[in-house]
Structure formats: C-alpha cells, structure tokens
Scaffold this motif. Structure first.
Motif, PDB file in Angstrom:
ATOM      1  N   GLU A 126       5.954 -26.654   8.871  1.00  0.00           N
ATOM      2  CA  GLU A 126       6.463 -26.937   7.527  1.00  0.00           C
ATOM      3  C   GLU A 126       7.410 -25.862   7.046  1.00  0.00           C
ATOM      4  OE1 GLU A 126       3.090 -27.774   5.126  1.00  0.00           O
ATOM      5  OE2 GLU A 126       2.367 -29.264   6.565  1.00  0.00           O
ATOM      6  N   GLN A 127       7.130 -24.631   7.449  1.00  0.00           N
ATOM      7  CA  GLN A 127       8.044 -23.552   7.077  1.00  0.00           C
ATOM      8  C   GLN A 127       9.392 -23.762   7.744  1.00  0.00           C
ATOM      9  OE1 GLN A 127       6.367 -19.593   7.498  1.00  0.00           O
ATOM     10  NE2 GLN A 127       4.312 -20.450   7.422  1.00  0.00           N
ATOM     11  N   ALA A 180      11.257 -26.424   5.945  1.00  0.00           N
ATOM     12  CA  ALA A 180      11.837 -25.961   4.689  1.00  0.00           C
ATOM     13  C   ALA A 180      13.099 -25.149   4.953  1.00  0.00           C
ATOM     14  CB  ALA A 180      10.819 -25.140   3.921  1.00  0.00           C
ATOM     15  N   PHE A 230      16.870 -26.186   3.700  1.00  0.00           N
ATOM     16  CA  PHE A 230      17.722 -25.370   2.835  1.00  0.00           C
ATOM     17  C   PHE A 230      18.959 -24.861   3.538  1.00  0.00           C
ATOM     18  CE2 PHE A 230      13.893 -25.249   0.241  1.00  0.00           C
ATOM     19  CZ  PHE A 230      14.471 -25.587  -0.974  1.00  0.00           C
ATOM     20  N   ALA A 268      12.971 -33.646   8.726  1.00  0.00           N
ATOM     21  CA  ALA A 268      12.231 -34.695   8.022  1.00  0.00           C
ATOM     22  C   ALA A 268      10.868 -34.903   8.670  1.00  0.00           C
ATOM     23  CB  ALA A 268      13.028 -35.990   8.057  1.00  0.00           C
ATOM     24  N   ARG A 312      -2.616 -24.230   4.086  1.00  0.00           N
ATOM     25  CA  ARG A 312      -2.269 -25.473   4.773  1.00  0.00           C
ATOM     26  C   ARG A 312      -1.704 -25.152   6.135  1.00  0.00           C
ATOM     27  NH1 ARG A 312      -0.899 -30.364   3.602  1.00  0.00           N
ATOM     28  NH2 ARG A 312       1.124 -30.003   4.537  1.00  0.00           N
ATOM     29  N   ASN A 344      15.287 -38.301   1.955  1.00  0.00           N
ATOM     30  CA  ASN A 344      15.619 -37.455   3.107  1.00  0.00           C
ATOM     31  C   ASN A 344      17.000 -37.781   3.649  1.00  0.00           C
ATOM     32  OD1 ASN A 344      13.207 -36.144   2.948  1.00  0.00           O
ATOM     33  ND2 ASN A 344      12.211 -37.295   4.602  1.00  0.00           N
ATOM     34  N   GLY A 361      19.457 -28.887  -3.096  1.00  0.00           N
ATOM     35  CA  GLY A 361      18.219 -28.159  -3.323  1.00  0.00           C
ATOM     36  C   GLY A 361      17.058 -29.120  -3.175  1.00  0.00           C
ATOM     37  N   PHE A 362      16.033 -28.707  -2.406  1.00  0.00           N
ATOM     38  CA  PHE A 362      14.871 -29.567  -2.182  1.00  0.00           C
ATOM     39  C   PHE A 362      13.635 -29.006  -2.878  1.00  0.00           C
ATOM     40  CE2 PHE A 362      17.254 -30.878   1.608  1.00  0.00           C
ATOM     41  CZ  PHE A 362      17.068 -32.242   1.576  1.00  0.00           C
ATOM     42  N   PHE A 422       9.508 -29.968  -2.446  1.00  0.00           N
ATOM     43  CA  PHE A 422       8.605 -30.827  -1.687  1.00  0.00           C
ATOM     44  C   PHE A 422       7.249 -30.943  -2.359  1.00  0.00           C
ATOM     45  CE2 PHE A 422      11.227 -28.338   1.261  1.00  0.00           C
ATOM     46  CZ  PHE A 422      12.026 -29.339   1.760  1.00  0.00           C
ATOM     47  N   PHE A 474       4.355 -30.537  -1.114  1.00  0.00           N
ATOM     48  CA  PHE A 474       3.419 -29.456  -0.781  1.00  0.00           C
ATOM     49  C   PHE A 474       4.096 -28.088  -0.778  1.00  0.00           C
ATOM     50  CE2 PHE A 474       1.408 -33.250   1.043  1.00  0.00           C
ATOM     51  CZ  PHE A 474       0.231 -33.218   0.293  1.00  0.00           C
ATOM     52  N   ASN A 491       5.876 -26.078   0.499  1.00  0.00           N
ATOM     53  CA  ASN A 491       6.509 -25.514   1.690  1.00  0.00           C
ATOM     54  C   ASN A 491       7.095 -24.124   1.464  1.00  0.00           C
ATOM     55  OD1 ASN A 491       6.121 -28.294   2.264  1.00  0.00           O
ATOM     56  ND2 ASN A 491       7.479 -28.045   4.006  1.00  0.00           N
ATOM     57  N   LEU A 492       6.326 -23.285   0.793  1.00  0.00           N
ATOM     58  CA  LEU A 492       6.758 -21.892   0.673  1.00  0.00           C
ATOM     59  C   LEU A 492       6.392 -21.164   1.963  1.00  0.00           C
ATOM     60  CD1 LEU A 492       5.591 -21.126  -2.979  1.00  0.00           C
ATOM     61  CD2 LEU A 492       7.887 -21.700  -2.171  1.00  0.00           C
ATOM     62  N   ALA A 552       8.931 -22.986  -5.846  1.00  0.00           N
ATOM     63  CA  ALA A 552       9.722 -23.874  -4.994  1.00  0.00           C
ATOM     64  C   ALA A 552      10.942 -24.389  -5.755  1.00  0.00           C
ATOM     65  CB  ALA A 552       8.868 -25.036  -4.516  1.00  0.00           C
ATOM     66  N   ARG A 609      13.424 -21.650  -6.012  1.00  0.00           N
ATOM     67  CA  ARG A 609      14.067 -21.517  -4.718  1.00  0.00           C
ATOM     68  C   ARG A 609      15.139 -22.583  -4.554  1.00  0.00           C
ATOM     69  NH1 ARG A 609      10.559 -22.406   0.692  1.00  0.00           N
ATOM     70  NH2 ARG A 609      10.344 -24.461  -0.240  1.00  0.00           N
ATOM     71  N   ALA A 610      14.846 -23.815  -5.048  1.00  0.00           N
ATOM     72  CA  ALA A 610      15.801 -24.905  -4.865  1.00  0.00           C
ATOM     73  C   ALA A 610      17.029 -24.740  -5.743  1.00  0.00           C
ATOM     74  CB  ALA A 610      15.113 -26.238  -5.152  1.00  0.00           C
TER      75      ALA A 610
END
Ligand SMILES: Nc1ncnc2c1ncn2[C@@H]1O[C@H](COP(=O)(O)OP(=O)(O)OP(=O)(O)O)[C@@H](O)[C@H]1O
Ligand SMILES: [Mg+2]
Lengths: 789, 242
Positions: free
Chosen positions: A297-298, A301, A305, A392, A788, B60, B97-98, B100, B102, B104-105, B157, B160-161
C-alpha cells in the motif's frame, strides 16, 4: 530537511528490521572477509614467493648427476637460452645430533670458497657466513635448526663419506631452493630428521673425492628461452656422466609444495565466499520479498503521487545496498585482519626471508562489487515486483490465500493430528515455495557445517589408510646405490628386526607423446606383506604380473589409460629405454607413483637381484639399538621411520588445512545461526497479525508459539537430511578441486560429522525458537492489530 | 462556494464511453460499462453508488492509476488514454492529489515527513507545515501515523494530497473508516481546500448525506451512470450528520 523523506523511510525501515539486517550483514560480512582474506593471502604469498625467488636468484632448471669434470660447465653454459649455469657438489650425509637418538640425515651443498653462489643464493638469518677455506663450518637451514633446538655455535657429528667429522654451525640460512626441505623419497618435510647444510666447496670436494668435478647443476634461463629444449640438451650433455634427468621448477620438490599450498588456498578462496554470498543473497531475497509484500500500500501511494517506477525500485535497491555497506564495514577490516594473521602464519611456515602482507585496492573493490552484485541479484526479483505493481492493484490488500485440506489430511491422517499440528501443516502447505526455500536455506547451513568437518575426516582417513594399509612397515631404508640383496639378510639379523622385504626403486622418466614426468618406479614382490597397493575407497589393487601400475593422477597427467603404452627412460645404471604397457591405475592419495613386479623390473634393468632399500617391521623395544647399528652401516643413505612421517604429516598438511578448517567451521556456525534465525524471525513477522488475532480469540501464548515453533521444527527436520546429502555433494566437489599431483583427498564423511552438523543446526533452531518465543510473549496485541499489514 | 452551475467552458475531465473489464480466470467482471462524464474546473463532485458499482475503478482511471479497457479520457484537452506509463506518472506527479480510504500513510515517517515526501517532487508546493496547518494539525507535525487517530491520519493524507497544490483532488471514501464527528472534520478540510484553492474535487462515498455538500452528484450503479443531480444549495460539511 537534511535527508530526503524517502531516505528517512529507508533508514527507519532498516532500523525496524535490524535483527534480520544484522543476521544478513554478518553472513555477507563473512563472505566478504573470506574473499578478502583469501585473495590478499594469495596475493601476498605469491608476491613474497616471487620476491624471494627474484632476490635470491632461484634457478629455472635443476639436474643431478654422478660426477662430471668441471670443464663440462662451460658447455652447459653455452646451451642456447642459458643465462647462468652453476655447478656444485651436493651429497647426503648421516648426522649425529646431540640429544637425538633417532637417525638424522642431511644434505650438504657446496658453496664457492670465495664469493657467493650466483643461483639459489642464501639469506643469512643470523650468525655469519663461512670463513673462506674453513673445513668444519656449515650454514644450516633455519627449519632444521629450529626443529632440533640448535643455535649458531652448536656442533654436531656427520659421517662424511664414511669418516666421522665434527661440524660447527656458524650461520642460519634460508634458501629459495628449500622452502620445504624434503628428504629424497619422502612425501613431506620432516625438519627434525632431515636438514640442508652448506659448506665450503674445497672441504666437501676433498671429503668426497670430487676435486675438479661436480654432481649437481642449476641453470637460470634467459627470458623467452625454451625450457623443454634446454632440458633436453642438458640431459644429452649429462647422460655420459650419469645424469639423473634435468627438470624444471614444476618438478622441483620445494617449489611444487609451495605451489600446491597456494593452489589449495586458491580453491578454498573461491569456494567459501561463494557459499556465503550465495546464502546472503538468498536471505536478502526472502527478507526483501516480505518487506515489499507488507509495503504494497505504501508503494501504491508513492506511485499514485507520482513517484516513478524507477524511483520506487531504486528505493528498495538502496535498502539492499545499505545492508551491503554494513557488511562491508564489518567484512573489510575483518578480512584484512584474518588475512594478515593467516598470511603471517604461512610466511612463518614457509620461512620466507621477507614477507609483506599486501592488499590490492582492486581486491577490496572486487569484494564490494561481488557482494553488491550478489545482493542486488538476490533482491532483484522482489524489487521488480515492486516496480511492476500497478498502483490501482496495490490499493487492495493482497487477496487471502486459499486454505484447504492438506496432503496429509487428504490421505486420511488428518484425524490423527492435533489441531495445532494441523495448523502448522496447513501453513507449510499453503506456501510451498516459501517452505521449500526455508528448508533449502537451513539445509545449506547443514551442508556448510558438514564441509567444515569433512577435511578432518578426509585427513584422518588418509592417515589411517596411508600409514596403516599402504605402508605396513614401521621403517624403511634406502641405500645410496643399488646393492646386492644380501643386504636384506644383513638387515634381518639386526636387533629388533622382525621382518624384512626388499625394495627396488629406479629413477626414470615416463613419456607419452609430448607429455613426460620424472618418477620413481617401485619394484614390488607379488607376495609383499609390508606394502599395500590401496585405493582411496579402501580396496586393494593386485599387482599386475606385467607392465606398470600407476597412480590415477599420473595417468591423468600423462593422458594415458590402462592398455596404453608409454616410453620408459631409466635414468640410472645402464639407462635402458623401452616401451611398457600401463596395466592398471591406482586411485592413491599422494604423489605420482609407478609400481612394477620386482622380477620384471630386474629384467628391464638387466640386473641380478639387487635392492635400493628394504622395508621392515621392527620391535619397538630394540629401536635404539637398531638406530645405532644403522648409523654405522655406510651404505644406508636414509632411514624412514613411519612415525616420523605421520608426525610430519600432522605438522604440515594437517596443520595448514587445520587453519582453514577452523576458520570455515567458525563461519559455518555463523551461517547456520544466521539462516535459521532469519527464517524464524521472518515467519514471526509475517504471521504476527494472525497470531495476535488468535490470541484475541482466546488462544494461549503457549498454543500460538507452538504453531510458529512447530513450523520451525518441521523446516529444520526436513532440512537436515537434505543438508547432509548436500554437504556430501560439496565435499565431493572440493575433493575434485583439490585433486593435485602432491595430494588427493578421499571423499570420507563420518557419522560424527553428520551428527555434529545436525546438532549445531538443531541448537541454532532451538535458540532462534526461544528468541521468537520471547518476542511472541511480548506481542503487543493492540499495536499488531491496529497496523495494517 | 460559487459554481452551482459549472461553466462548461472549463472542462477538466472528459470521459467518453469508458469500459473496464477484469478477467478473473473464467469469468469477466464488467466494472464499467460505457461511462460518459465531464468534470469542470473548481467544482465539487460526489460519486454515489452501492458497493461494487465501479466508483473506485472510475476514479482510478481519472487519476491515471489505471487505464480503461476501451473509451477515451481527456484531461484538459490531452488524451490520458494515449499516455504511456511514464507520462501517466508525470501527470499524477504534477496535477493529481489522492486521498484513500485507508490513508496509505508511510508508517515509518512522521506527519511532516509524509507530506514532505510529496512536496519533495512537486513543482510549486506549500511548506509541509502549512499544509498540515490547513487541516488543523499544526500541533502534530512530528507524530508518527501510529500515534494518531484515524481521523487525524486521514487529515494528514489530505494535507499530503493538497500540499503540492494539485489541479484535481480525488478522494476514495475518505470518511469510510471514520465516525461521524471525525468524518465531518475531514470533509470540512476537503471542502475548505476546494473553496480556497479552487481545486477540482471528486469524492466517492456511499453515504447519501455527504452528497448534500456537492455541487453535483453523480450516481453510479452496475458500472453505469444512472443519474446526475445538480445541487441548488450546497451545505457546509459542518452541518452534516449521519
Ligand atoms: N483488480 C480487480 N480484479 C477483478 N475485479 C475487480 C478488480 N477491481 C475491481 N474489480 C471488480 O470491479 C467491480 C467494481 O469495483 P470497484 O472497486 O470500482 O467498486 P466500488 O464501487 O469502488 O465498490 P466499493 O464501494 O465497495 O469500494 C467490482 O465488482 C469488483 O469486484
Ligand atoms: Mg471502492
């Protein structure tokens, strides 16, 4: 910010897996250290050897003969390609060293009365040079002096040409010709019972009636000279004077021995680091693959970005490289240090006058390069997966893997298994690739441990066969020249002699096409009970009635097989030349040997029943009397006492290999612990969430740790038999690599070695298990479930 | 909030006939079955629909994380569907910029570092601290994700976005894992950014209440757009309750 955020992540990730990273770094560090050690040692030894040879003018071609007039040296010097030709007198002598009852032999070499020898020059360690024209002063080799606790100024008696003379050591010297001093006929140096001495030529030539004559010659060749051609011309010149066949450096005993030693280390130096780096690469593969899986997941992300695939890939490659850097930080100084220790040990063993420990910068670069390449290759698969991961896709957690009835359950054993065992088996079956890899890694550790002890097994077997089944006699002696076989009866009547058999050895050259080797042909009686023609595997080869029985290695060197014919050129007595058939080969341990039926050898030599020595069984109670009698028998050139050979063996080959063995053993343990600990920690990390869930559901600590430890136990138990087989395979591989003219090693692995390897791995597993168990006991349920992964 | 009727002149996204089919062994899953859609500059759009209706898939694709099986997507006149991987990466890096569901950090980085991770590679970013100030986390700069609540993590998040001043902000169920109170805080932050920076914003939800703060609500069902509503009166996030 000093450090880019992505690099901070890198460092923190590394810190979080510091246990694993350390284990990998240690294993890789060992590989790097071994690599640097062996490369630098090889380089330093070769450099020291070369420097020694250059500074002391080590000759290129050597020849012994019976006796030639001094003027012949001018014709030898005129051979095209010869730069320097030097004559000398070289004779054997029977010595009597104070405090030493056992027979001691020496070789006395002449040095010019005025000035220094030009070839094979001596290095004066201590004391002084000979006084010109002195006739009782000698220079003695350092190895002999040390082995017998002698010093400059000590005196000893020598029987020189039948007369007892008192000699005085004035200097202790080293010679490039005698880095190893090996008594003719022996396989190994025995410095206590054999030494080399130098004395003024006049004194020696008077004593041996060699005035105006010489019996030994050494040549230095010009650059680009054709050595084969020079040897052939020299042989032609020396033949009328009883030439014993000229030979180059590759047949020079001492040189051959040193090279053998260096060669062995070269093989070892390739083998051991490859195993370590291979295992390290494998561990990196496992750890990185797990890291990347847990960071799906990281990664997603980062990509979402706008971090490019290249940046993401490079990020993980950097993680690998950081581990490499850590291991270099440990491995380079470690390797330099061990290299220095071992090399100085060898330098002392070799008695090099000057010894420099030298590391090439390129060696360190190569170590870094090899380690980095191996690691990146190890991690590449996982990194590529990270690179290819579609962002994705990564947003969704990895789909759960399907659990189903396992193989054991399907065949109906399921009902017999307690639930915890069932969970263990399902877990292992669910991820077959991972199970296979963990098993393989642990089995590598087992294999490395087997290898670590294999050398001792091999040497033990070699010693017991060579000195028990091959040389069944206690003592053998050689005469200066062939004598009537009445000598056998004379010896038989000496005190303590229980049994005697004749021995006839003939110097000869065997030629097969362009290849040739100087060997001693041993005549054997078919009914001999004191000498066994033993193969490495323990079975005895019967003496063929006709033709030659040769070492397998000799057949290999000459490129012949049983049934082929070789040219036999005898170098002594009537010097007959004829074709003989190779009747069979013998898979023996040492040297290049050739045997023949004694009667056939007599026929070939056109001689009656003569001997050049005897082999005997001796009553140890009368040994001292026997030694005294033998000392007074002028025909006796050397006496070989089996026990001395065994000691010599233990002091040289076994000792040198022992050093390597101990290092390997230490590293083997590191690998074993590293691999096992790694496997345990990874399965713990991978499953902490699942195990925490079970804890929350009410399973006890004991139950969840038995699931994990059960896995470890199953993997360990699967790995042990596999590792033992793998170890034997590596042992075979090393035997092949160490198959040399001087020594061969039998493929023998004892049960003790197997048991020991298994035990170490089981212990490592148990300790890793305890660590994991402790970690599980402290499992922070909330933290694990909140994260997670 | 101005654009209750968005000016069609300024189209940010134009999607034409996009479909997306996933091949799962034997079965094909049709996630999108021909979607036509326009998003306009500065508007706040909510995508509403039941689970599995294709919302994430659509978002997406707009964000350049995924490509449709067929159809065309234009971003400000440029055809995204013709972009190769490197071009898509560049597009995401510069314009998108997204946020999510969860968060996702990166767990091993602090709030500030998580934001800096993105400003690092942006052309004209805010200071990470300013971005965090914007979402009301000025006091939590050096905390790790594990030291923050879910709502706080989601606001990181968002910071960040938006820290790189993206042209579009795409949020996939930003409040899905949050309670009402924190959900409102997060939505408020998004709304504020949409208003203050004029960032075109699309938010996925299956919570109909949230639709009340949107300029436009797009309904998805079974991979198709089943309706588009204009919201005559948008409500501030702070007033929402569910
Ligand atoms: N990678 C994939 N492989 C196979 N099928 C997929 C994949 N991604 C999505 N789908 C399927 O496509 C359909 C639409 O998925 P999508 O994630 O877009 O739904 P969603 O509207 O976001 O649902 P939710 O509200 O539950 O997040 C679903 O039926 C889903 O199972
Ligand atoms: Mg979704």
């Amino acid at each position: 910010m000093l450090l880019a955020p992505l690099d901070r992540k890198l460092l923190r990730d590394l810190w979080n897996m510091r246990g694993l990273a350390t284990a990998i770094s240690v294993v890789m560090g060992c590989g790097i250290a071994l690599f640097i050690m062996s490369r630098s040692m090889l380089h330093s030894l070769e450099l020291s050897q070369q420097t020694y040879y250059d500074r002391n003018n080590f000759a290129d071609v050597f020849a012994s003969l019976k006796r030639a007039p001094d003027i012949l040296i001018d014709r030898i010097a005129a051979i095209p390609g010869v730069a320097v030709a030097e004559r000398r007198i070289s004779v054997p002598a029977n010595l009597s060293i104070p405090g030493q009852d056992e027979p001691v032999f020496g070789r006395l070499n002449s040095v010019p009365d005025v000035g220094m020898p030009r070839l094979n020059t001596l290095y004066l360690r201590r004391g002084s040079w000979l006084t010109p024209r002195s006739d009782d002063e000698v220079l003695a080799s350092e190895a002999f002096v040390e082995a017998n606790h002698l010093e400059v100024g000590d005196r000893f008696d020598a029987i020189i040409n039948g007369r007892m003379e008192e000699l005085r050591i004035v200097g202790v010297v080293l010679s490039p010709e005698y880095i190893y001093e090996i008594k003719p006929g022996d396989m190994l140096p025995d410095n206590e019972h054999f030494g080399v001495f130098w004395m003024n030529e006049e004194a020696l030539s008077m004593a041996y009636d060699m005035d105006g004559a010489f019996n030994d010659v050494a040549l230095k060749l010009m650059r680009g000279a054709n050595q084969e051609d020079v040897i052939q011309r020299l042989d032609e010149l020396l033949e009328p004077y009883g030439g014993l066949g000229a030979y180059g450096r590759k047949d020079q005993m001492s040189h051959q021995f040193v090279n053998n030693e260096i060669e062995q280390n070269r093989n070892m130096g390739l083998f051991a680091p490859s195993i370590f780096l291979g295992v390290a690469a494998f561990l990196i593969n496992v750890v990185l693959s797990r890291t990347i899986n847990s960071q799906r997941e990281q990664i997603a992300a980062l990509k979402a970005f706008g971090y490019s695939n290249l940046e993401v890939g490079w990020h993980y490659i950097k993680l690998v490289l950081l581990v490499v850097v850590t291991s270099l930080v440990v491995g380079i100084p470690g390797g330099v240090w061990i290299g220095w220790v071992i090399t100085s040990l060898y330098a002392r063993l070799f008695h090099f006058p000057v010894f420099t420990y030298h590391i090439l910068f390129s060696t360190i670069l190569a170590a870094a390069g090899v380690a980095a390449t191996a690691s990146v290759l190890g991690g590449l698969g996982s990194v590529l997966r990270a690179v290819r991961l579609p962002p994705a896709e990564a947003m969704r957690p990895e789909p759960p893997t399907g659990f189903g009835p396992t193989f054991l359950e399907r065949i109906g054993l399921g009902r017999l298994m307690p639930p915890v065992l069932l969970m263990v088996v399902r877990q292992l079956e669910r991820r077959p690739v991972k199970t296979v890899f963990s098993t393989l890694a642990v089995s590598l550790a087992v294999a490395v441990l087997v290898i670590g002890n294999f050398f001792q097994d091999s040497i033990n077997s070699l010693i017991s066969t060579q000195f028990h089944w091959v040389q069944r006699y206690d003592m053998s002696l050689r005469t200066n020249e062939a004598v009537s076989d009445r000598a056998v009866y004379e010896v038989a009547s000496m005190p303590g002699v229980l049994r005697v058999e004749p021995a006839r050895a003939v110097s000869a050259r065997l030629r097969a096409g362009p290849r040739s080797r100087r060997v001693g042909i041993m005549g054997i009686r078919p009914d001999s009970t004191l000498f066994g023609l033993m193969n490495m595997d323990g079975h005895e080869t019967p003496l063929p009635p006709h033709g030659l029985l040769v070492s397998k290695k000799l057949a290999e060197v000459l490129g012949v097989k049983p049934g082929d014919t070789v040219r036999l050129e005898v170098l002594v007595d009537k010097r007959p030349e004829l074709d003989v058939k190779i009747a069979a080969t013998l898979n023996d341990y040492a040297g290049l040997s050739a045997y023949m039926d004694l009667d056939e050898l007599h026929r070939i030599m056109l001689e009656g029943p003569v001997v050049t020595g005897v082999q005997m069984l001796v009553d140890p109670r009368h040994r001292d009397e026997l030694y005294r009698d033998l000392k007074e028998t002028p025909q006796v050139a050397t006496v070989m006492v089996k026990q001395h050979s065994i000691d010599a063996f233990n002091n040289t080959v076994a000792k040198n290999l022992g050093v390597m063995k101990r290092i390997n053993l230490m590293f083997a343990i590191i690998i074993a612990v590293g691999v096992v600990y790694n496997s345990a920690r990874i399965s713990q990390a991978e499953r902490s969430r699942e195990l925490a869930t079970l804890r929350v559901l009410g399973f006890t600590r004991r139950e969840i740790s038995s699931i994990l430890l059960g896995e470890l136990a199953v993997v360990t138990l699967l790995a042990i038999p596999l590792g033992l087989v793998l170890g034997k395979f590596f042992a075979w591989w090393m035997c092949t690599a160490f198959n040399q003219e001087l020594f061969r090693f039998p493929l023998v692995v004892t049960r003790r070695t197997y048991a020991w390897a298994a035990l170490v791995v089981i212990t490592a597993s148990a300790i890793s298990g305890l660590i994991v168990r402790r970690n599980l006991d402290h499992l922070d349920l909330v933290a694990v479930l909140k994260s997670r992964e | 909030m101005n654009a209750s009727t968005a000016a069609p002149a300024d189209t940010v996204f134009a999607a034409r006939g996009i479909t997306k089919t996933y091949h799962m062994g034997e079965v094909d899953v049709q996630a999108l079955r021909g979607v036509d859609l326009d998003l306009y500059a500065g508007e706040f759009v909510v995508l509403l629909g039941p689970s599995g209706s294709g919302k994430s898939t659509l978002l997406n694709i707009l964000g350049g994380l995924d490509v449709p099986s067929s159809g065309e997507v234009f971003y400000r006149g440029r055809q995204l569907t013709k972009f190769d991987d490197a071009a898509l990466t560049r597009y995401r890096r510069e314009f998108v910029g997204f946020v999510f569901q969860f968060y996702n950090l990166i767990p091993s980085l602090t709030a500030r570092e998580n934001v800096a991770l993105i400003t690092e590679i942006a052309r004209d970013p805010m200071k990470p601290a300013d971005a965090l100030e914007l979402v009301g986390l000025g006091q939590r700069l050096d905390h790790f994700p594990a030291q923050m609540s879910g709502g706080e993590q989601q606001r990181v998040a968002i910071a960040r976005a938006v820290a790189k001043r993206p042209d579009v902000l795409l949020c996939d169920e930003p409040t899905g894992a949050l309670d009402v109170h924190t959900g409102v805080l997060v939505l408020d932050a998004i709304q504020q950014i949409n208003a203050e920076l004029g960032t075109t914003t699309a938010v996925i939800t299956h919570n109909a209440v949230i639709a009340e703060m949107a300029d436009r609500v797009i309904h998805l069902s079974g991979g198709e757009i089943t309706g588009v509503e204009l919201n005559p009166q948008t409500r501030p996030a702070a007033e929402l309750r569910w």
